[in-house]
Design an enzyme around this catalytic site. Structure first.
Site, PDB file in Angstrom:
ATOM      1  N   CYS A 164      62.963  38.417 -38.529  1.00  0.00           N
ATOM      2  CA  CYS A 164      61.873  37.447 -38.574  1.00  0.00           C
ATOM      3  C   CYS A 164      62.471  36.053 -38.753  1.00  0.00           C
ATOM      4  O   CYS A 164      63.440  35.885 -39.493  1.00  0.00           O
ATOM      5  CB  CYS A 164      60.994  37.818 -39.760  1.00  0.00           C
ATOM      6  N   TYR A 216      49.293   7.239 -44.182  1.00  0.00           N
ATOM      7  CA  TYR A 216      49.330   8.649 -43.787  1.00  0.00           C
ATOM      8  C   TYR A 216      48.661   9.468 -44.913  1.00  0.00           C
ATOM      9  O   TYR A 216      49.269  10.350 -45.499  1.00  0.00           O
ATOM     10  CB  TYR A 216      50.754   9.139 -43.536  1.00  0.00           C
ATOM     11  N   CYS A 237      58.978  15.509 -45.271  1.00  0.00           N
ATOM     12  CA  CYS A 237      59.282  16.940 -45.137  1.00  0.00           C
ATOM     13  C   CYS A 237      60.410  17.126 -44.127  1.00  0.00           C
ATOM     14  O   CYS A 237      60.680  18.243 -43.688  1.00  0.00           O
ATOM     15  CB  CYS A 237      58.042  17.733 -44.735  1.00  0.00           C
TER      16      CYS A 237
HETATM   17  C1  LIG Z   1      51.947  14.879 -44.705  1.00  0.00           C
HETATM   18  S1  LIG Z   1      50.307  14.509 -44.327  1.00  0.00           S
HETATM   19  C2  LIG Z   1      49.793  13.476 -45.656  1.00  0.00           C
HETATM   20  C3  LIG Z   1      49.022  14.197 -46.743  1.00  0.00           C
HETATM   21  C4  LIG Z   1      48.391  13.352 -47.818  1.00  0.00           C
HETATM   22  N1  LIG Z   1      49.295  12.403 -48.410  1.00  0.00           N
HETATM   23  C5  LIG Z   1      47.741  14.234 -48.916  1.00  0.00           C
HETATM   24  O1  LIG Z   1      47.884  13.928 -50.080  1.00  0.00           O
HETATM   25  O2  LIG Z   1      47.050  15.196 -48.578  1.00  0.00           O
HETATM   26  C6  LIG Z   1      50.537  13.346 -43.019  1.00  0.00           C
HETATM   27  C7  LIG Z   1      49.247  12.723 -42.477  1.00  0.00           C
HETATM   28  O3  LIG Z   1      49.573  11.656 -41.576  1.00  0.00           O
HETATM   29  C8  LIG Z   1      48.556  11.588 -40.587  1.00  0.00           C
HETATM   30  N2  LIG Z   1      49.086  10.775 -39.468  1.00  0.00           N
HETATM   31  C9  LIG Z   1      49.918  11.157 -38.468  1.00  0.00           C
HETATM   32  N3  LIG Z   1      50.229  10.122 -37.671  1.00  0.00           N
HETATM   33  C10 LIG Z   1      49.586   9.042 -38.187  1.00  0.00           C
HETATM   34  C11 LIG Z   1      49.539   7.661 -37.816  1.00  0.00           C
HETATM   35  N4  LIG Z   1      50.195   7.196 -36.756  1.00  0.00           N
HETATM   36  N5  LIG Z   1      48.791   6.816 -38.569  1.00  0.00           N
HETATM   37  C12 LIG Z   1      48.121   7.266 -39.660  1.00  0.00           C
HETATM   38  N6  LIG Z   1      48.124   8.571 -40.055  1.00  0.00           N
HETATM   39  C13 LIG Z   1      48.852   9.440 -39.333  1.00  0.00           C
HETATM   40  C14 LIG Z   1      48.287  13.046 -40.274  1.00  0.00           C
HETATM   41  O4  LIG Z   1      47.033  13.210 -39.667  1.00  0.00           O
HETATM   42  C15 LIG Z   1      48.375  13.687 -41.672  1.00  0.00           C
HETATM   43  O5  LIG Z   1      47.106  13.754 -42.267  1.00  0.00           O
END
Ligand SMILES: C[S@@+](CC[C@H](N)C(=O)[O-])C[C@H]1O[C@@H](n2cnc3c(N)ncnc32)[C@H](O)[C@@H]1O
Length: 440
Positions: free
Chosen positions: A78, A302, A397
């Site tokens: 896996c 984000y 990540c």
């Molecule tokens: C790792 S998660 C963040 C989680 C958040 N900090 C929490 O506490 O739940 C990353 C987020 O970035 C958003 N995202 C991706 N590209 C983006 C962009 N260009 N501008 C703004 N947000 C974006 C995604 O939709 C996602 O919700």
């Protein structure tokens, strides 16, 4: 020259970012999955590229003291785990090194990396998504993909998931086999369980018979009486790698799981972003709050469904969340209402459009960046370098994109703190908190 099918004797001296052992043959790096630093291994070369080769272990001639017997019977078949053959302590050291190496090799930066924050080793995942396959006897089985492939390996448990998640998966595949005639339509099963709530989503290529789904739900509910279950279906419209998308429908039971995270009441739906390791997520967010203390204004770029923004709003005077996905912003606004938060503004925009103006208008604000794996857009980095917020907390990540972005920021910023978190125990993935402070 290394050729495919060669057998080579190698001393393993370091690791790749995926946790593979690295040995050298005539100055060419050979990557060896499941080999440990300090070991001497005989390898069979399975791939030769321009600057490296990949070898499979034939025999271990000198064994590392850190090598242990993997707990999972599907390990190495896996593709889910890659660090089960090494003691937990050593796996944390490997991850610390992976982060350090990323900064050095991809960022050209020499940084101090703190010890990795520990996790429960197994049964930490609150969500799994397993591919479904059908055998010759028309029985549906759960599976996992082999590493870097879509070849399914049938499994009957995953040691990374909460025990009840595995039990739910087993029951669901049994009931799908029993109730449904057409089995090939089933693609994936996604189960998320937190506290006593569990959401089950069956992903299929065709719409499923509602009467049979209700029957399946009734059978599941009587089996798991102590859990509040919710059933969803997802009809896949596109042939791509995204598991949950398209037509997601609630069938029966609870729609969301409600949970308390450090004093914030959160509702989680099948599509909501939520870290898979609840304990480590709380430790990570606590560290972010510690680092954010004393800042009156915070810009949380984000921001997803707004959990971190809501936590930051407990101590800051005002928080601005920026998130591109409309549904996530709707969730973030619901979270704000539900928790009676007044000092939070959720902005639905691409960070590269919203952030430049915001950081320019709020010069003293703390900037929090929690981007997806691909990291931060180059234009966002440029905007940061122009407006120069005094402090940035970057949650990542992916050590590779973090190191790339750190290199770009390093013209104006010092890296004052780097702490990895073992969000994904037994795999080579690692979550990292990195703090940047403006150079004097
Ligand atoms: C790792 S998660 C963040 C989680 C958040 N900090 C929490 O506490 O739940 C990353 C987020 O970035 C958003 N995202 C991706 N590209 C983006 C962009 N260009 N501008 C703004 N947000 C974006 C995604 O939709 C996602 O919700």
């Amino acid at each position: 020259m290394i050729k495919k099918n060669d057998e080579l004797l190698l001393d393993i001296t370091s690791y790749t970012s995926e946790g593979y052992g690295v040995g050298k043959h005539n100055c060419i790096a050979v990557f060896v999955p499941f080999a440990l630093e300090g070991e001497q291994v005989l390898v069979h070369i399975i791939k030769v590229a321009r600057s490296y080769a990949i070898g499979k272990i034939v025999k271990i001639l000198k064994r590392s003291d850190a090598r242990i017997e993997p707990s999972c019977k599907f390990y190495q078949k896996c593709g889910g785990c890659d660090l089960q053959h090494v003691s937990y302590d050593q796996s944390l050291k490997i991850k610390q090194q992976i982060v350090k190496d990323a900064f050095a090799k991809l960022g050209g930066l020499k940084v101090e990396v703190e010890e990795v924050c520990e996790s429960q080793e197994f049964m930490y995942r609150n969500k799994i998504a397993v591919p479904l396959c059908t055998d010759d006897n028309a029985q549906v089985s759960m599976a996992m993909y082999r590493k870097s492939s879509h070849n399914a390996v049938v499994i009957d448990e995953c040691l990374l998931a909460h025990k009840e998640i595995t039990e739910i998966c087993k029951q669901v595949v049994e009931l799908l086999s029993k109730y449904f005639e057409e089995k090939e339509v089933f693609k994936h099963l996604v189960v998320r369980k937190l506290k006593n709530g569990a959401l089950i989503t069956i992903v299929s290529s065709k719409a499923l018979d509602a009467r049979l789904l209700k029957k399946l739900f009734a059978a599941l509910s009587s089996k798991f009486e102590s859990l509040n279950l919710g059933l969803y279906t997802c009809k896949k419209l596109m042939d791509n790698n995204v598991i949950l998308e398209g037509n997601i429908k609630h069938v029966a039971g609870i729609k969301n799981i409600e949970i308390d995270v450090l004093g914030i009441n959160v509702e989680i739906a099948p599509l909501s972003f939520f870290q898979v390791n609840f304990e480590v997520m709380q430790k990570l967010y606590q560290k972010v709050l510690e680092q954010a203390s004393g800042y009156r204004e915070v810009i949380d770029a984000y921001s997803g469904a707004g959990l971190l923004s809501a936590l930051l709003a407990k101590t800051a005077k005002h928080v601005y969340g920026i998130e591109i996905v409309k549904e996530a912003v709707e969730n973030a606004n619901n979270l704000k209402l539900k928790n009676n938060i007044k000092n939070l503004t959720n902005i639905c925009k691409d960070a590269k459009d919203a952030l430049p103006k915001l950081i320019n208008e709020h010069k003293d604000a703390l900037l929090v960046l929690d981007p997806p794996r691909k990291g931060v857009d180059k234009s966002v980095i440029e905007a940061i370098k122009n407006s120069k917020p005094v402090k940035i907390i970057y949650i990542s990540c992916n050590p590779a994109t973090l190191a790339r972005d750190a290199k770009l920021l390093s013209e104006c910023y010092d890296i004052s703190y780097v702490k990895p978190f073992d969000m994904f125990s037994k795999t080579s993935s690692v979550e990292t908190l990195c703090v940047f402070t403006l150079k004097l």
